[in-house]
Design an enzyme around this catalytic site. Sequence first.
Site, PDB file in Angstrom:
ATOM      1  N   GLU A  96       0.745  -1.381  -0.161  1.00 37.37           N
ATOM      2  CA  GLU A  96       0.139  -0.079   0.110  1.00 37.37           C
ATOM      3  C   GLU A  96       0.848   1.221  -0.040  1.00 37.37           C
ATOM      4  OE1 GLU A  96      -2.852  -0.728  -0.530  1.00 37.37           O
ATOM      5  OE2 GLU A  96      -3.755  -2.346   0.612  1.00 37.37           O
ATOM      6  N   HIS A 144      -2.852   2.722   8.376  1.00 38.17           N
ATOM      7  CA  HIS A 144      -4.141   2.119   7.919  1.00 38.17           C
ATOM      8  C   HIS A 144      -4.469   0.671   8.420  1.00 38.17           C
ATOM      9  CE1 HIS A 144      -6.526   0.104   4.869  1.00 38.17           C
ATOM     10  NE2 HIS A 144      -5.504  -0.932   4.651  1.00 38.17           N
ATOM     11  N   TYR A 163     -14.832  14.941  19.641  1.00 40.68           N
ATOM     12  CA  TYR A 163     -13.298  14.317  19.232  1.00 40.68           C
ATOM     13  C   TYR A 163     -13.083  13.802  18.034  1.00 40.68           C
ATOM     14  CZ  TYR A 163     -13.423  15.561  24.093  1.00 40.68           C
ATOM     15  OH  TYR A 163     -13.609  16.040  25.474  1.00 40.68           O
TER      16      TYR A 163
END
Length: 216
Positions: free
Chosen positions: A75, A94, A121
């Site tokens: 990736e 990820h 948040y």
Amino acid sequence: MTEETRLREQLCLLAKSLYDRGLTHGSTGNISARTPDGGLLVSPTGSSFGRLDPGRLSRFDAAGQHIDGDKPTKEMPLHTAFYDTRGTAGAVVHLHSCHSVALSLLPGVDEENFLPAYTPYGIMQLGRVKLLPFFVPGDPAMGQAVRGLAGKRSAVMLANHGPVVAGKDVEAACNAIEELEATARLALITRGMGAEPLTGGQVRSVVKTFDVEWDA
């Protein structure tokens, strides 16, 4: 201990924490961080967050050349897309976290604002999360999709796959992706129960108070 050595150990420690708490599993997920000289440290392909070795992390120089360590995650185009388009990105994480993936499978999710505004948040740490379509793992098109956002989002959700978050450093990126997963879990727990998100005015107040990237 050098700054890079500390970064290697911190990256592995935080990855193991995510793994130990079930936020990713097996050999899923990948993580990277900027080195002091402008290069990258990256989790190797096929590695487990629970068993990363600081000495075997993939090492890239500032020109993007792989110079040391094991072969990097497939990736890499996803990671480099964030670094190339967001000048504030010091780390990218990820995960294949269960609740966020589950939420991406359901109808009616807002592609431009994947997470409901249930707490301040999620807004503070993530801004608006973009839901991207499904891509085959490792497809460079994922990176192209992130580049298409022109650096305007710090977090995306890959449909049927998992979230990706860029932060100013590896701790901030890990904290933010945990907030993403927690908010997705809230959305699933309360789905169909008439849960009331923050009002538009409340969202704008959080955005203004904490200088959140929101309107892009």
